[in-house]
Scaffold this active site. Structure first.
Site, short mmCIF file in Angstrom:
data_model
loop_
_atom_site.label_atom_id
_atom_site.label_comp_id
_atom_site.label_asym_id
_atom_site.label_seq_id
_atom_site.Cartn_x
_atom_site.Cartn_y
_atom_site.Cartn_z
N CYS A 5 15.13 28.71 20.69
CA CYS A 5 14.52 29.44 19.57
C CYS A 5 14.37 30.93 19.85
O CYS A 5 14.38 31.74 18.92
CB CYS A 5 13.18 28.83 19.20
N CYS A 15 8.54 24.21 27.30
CA CYS A 15 7.67 24.45 26.15
C CYS A 15 6.77 23.25 25.89
O CYS A 15 5.57 23.40 25.63
CB CYS A 15 8.51 24.77 24.92
#
Length: 362
Positions: free
Chosen positions: A197, A101
């Site tokens: 997440c 990410c």
């Protein structure tokens, strides 16, 4: 400078933005919407990209008096991070989605868009120290080594680092929270986000099962070759795993078994005792050198394979396929797909020399 502050909705990014403002930069805040269905991301203390986080980020921006936007990166996040994560597990590797990410979203997609809009830098709340000397980026561990995030930033290219700002690098977490209190930021005591997440309930195996389905295979004793049981997919395992193996009978010597290797083509999961877990040699691909200069061969360094893991002494050498790392002492749980980050043995071992993705171990 025109600075784009990436605001996750947590205390770290809020204080980082505040410090950029205080330093006199022209700051704009942005929150990244990473899911087309925000309810599929974690919430509360376990999230980092939810609707409630975007609201927290907006409130912080209002207090700081800076413009604020929400940018939709959901499609790219799904492609670059989520699908990559699933594909890596299907191939028997163990990826780090937070590292991906940072590399693909926060410092590729975001920075690319920021530069296109005329911003000079992107500021984040990462705990790492960064300086640029004669055009060469120097990435170091943060002062607060317990919060250090230099490992997950080590995959950034020199050009990305030249346009990055980490205002919290010289601070302790307690100092950041105290500063947020003083600035009347509502997120001052907000718990840190953690875990993955995009897996709402934290059950990685269930998430992978839903994407990959059942891929039956055997649990095999690495020494004898005996089949000890069956499983529903190599994606349910990682090297070094001890619990949840699904083997009914204990080992003949009574010692616990661990996952030693994964073979996605045959479906075999090789298991054995802890004596076989130690790794001394690592082959890695896709090396990234912050200084743009490959290591001279061979180079003494410190090697780290987990975000908050220990380092061990090592010798690294550039090869045709990437980099070869020989560890001074065995490390356990080293798996293909993980990243090995190399630190200088000098300066208290805090200078990042480079990083690469582990392809094989011995």
């Amino acid at each position: 400078m025109r600075v784009l502050a990436a605001m996750s909705g947590g205390v770290d990014s809020a204080v980082a933005a505040a410090r950029a403002v205080e330093a006199g930069h022209d700051v704009t805040g942005v929150h990244l919407a990473l899911s087309a269905k925000p309810g599929t991301l974690r919430t509360g203390a376990r999230g980092c990209c939810t609707v409630e986080d975007s609201r927290d980020a907006r409130r912080a921006a209002d207090i700081l008096g800076i413009p604020f936007y929400v940018w939709d990166f959901a499609e790219r996040f799904t492609e670059e991070v989520v699908e990559s994560f699933v594909g890596e597990y299907a191939a028997g590797r163990t990826p780090n989605p937070c590292m991906t990410c940072n590399e693909k979203i926060k410092f590729e997609a975001l920075l690319e868009k920021a530069m296109g809009l005329g911003f000079d830098a992107v500021a984040t709340g990462h705990y790492a120290r960064l300086s640029v000397v004669d055009g060469t980026p120097l990435l170091r561990r943060s002062r607060d080594t317990g919060k250090d995030q230099s490992y997950v930033l080590a995959s950034l290219t020199p050009e990305q680092l030249r346009h990055a700002m980490f205002p919290l690098g010289d601070s302790w977490k307690s100092e950041v929270r105290a500063e947020a209190d003083e600035r009347d930021l509502a997120v001052a005591q907000k718990p840190d986000s953690h875990d993955i997440c995009f897996i709402p309930d934290g059950d990685t195996k269930k998430f992978l099962d839903s994407r990959l389905g059942e891929r039956p295979g055997n649990l095999v004793d690495a020494e004898s070759g005996a089949v000890l049981g069956e499983h529903t997919g190599v994606h349910g395992f990682t090297v070094g795993q001890r619990k949840g193996l699904g083997i009914d009978a204990p080992a003949p010597d009574g010692r616990p078994r661990y996952v030693l290797s994964l073979e996605p083509v045959s479906g075999d999961v090789k298991v054995g005792n802890a004596d076989h877990l130690g790794v001394t040699d690592i082959d890695a691909t896709r090396p990234i050198w912050p200084s743009e200069q490959p290591l001279p061969a061979p180079t003494e360094c410190r090697a780290q394979i987990r975000a908050h893991g220990d380092t061990v002494g090592a010798t690294a050498e550039v090869t045709e396929s990437g980099v070869s790392v020989r560890l001074a002492e065995p490390m356990e749980g080293v798996a293909p797909g993980q990243s090995v980050v190399l630190y200088s043995p000098e300066d208290e071992g805090d200078l990042v020399l480079g990083s690469a993705v582990i392809s094989a171990t011995r």
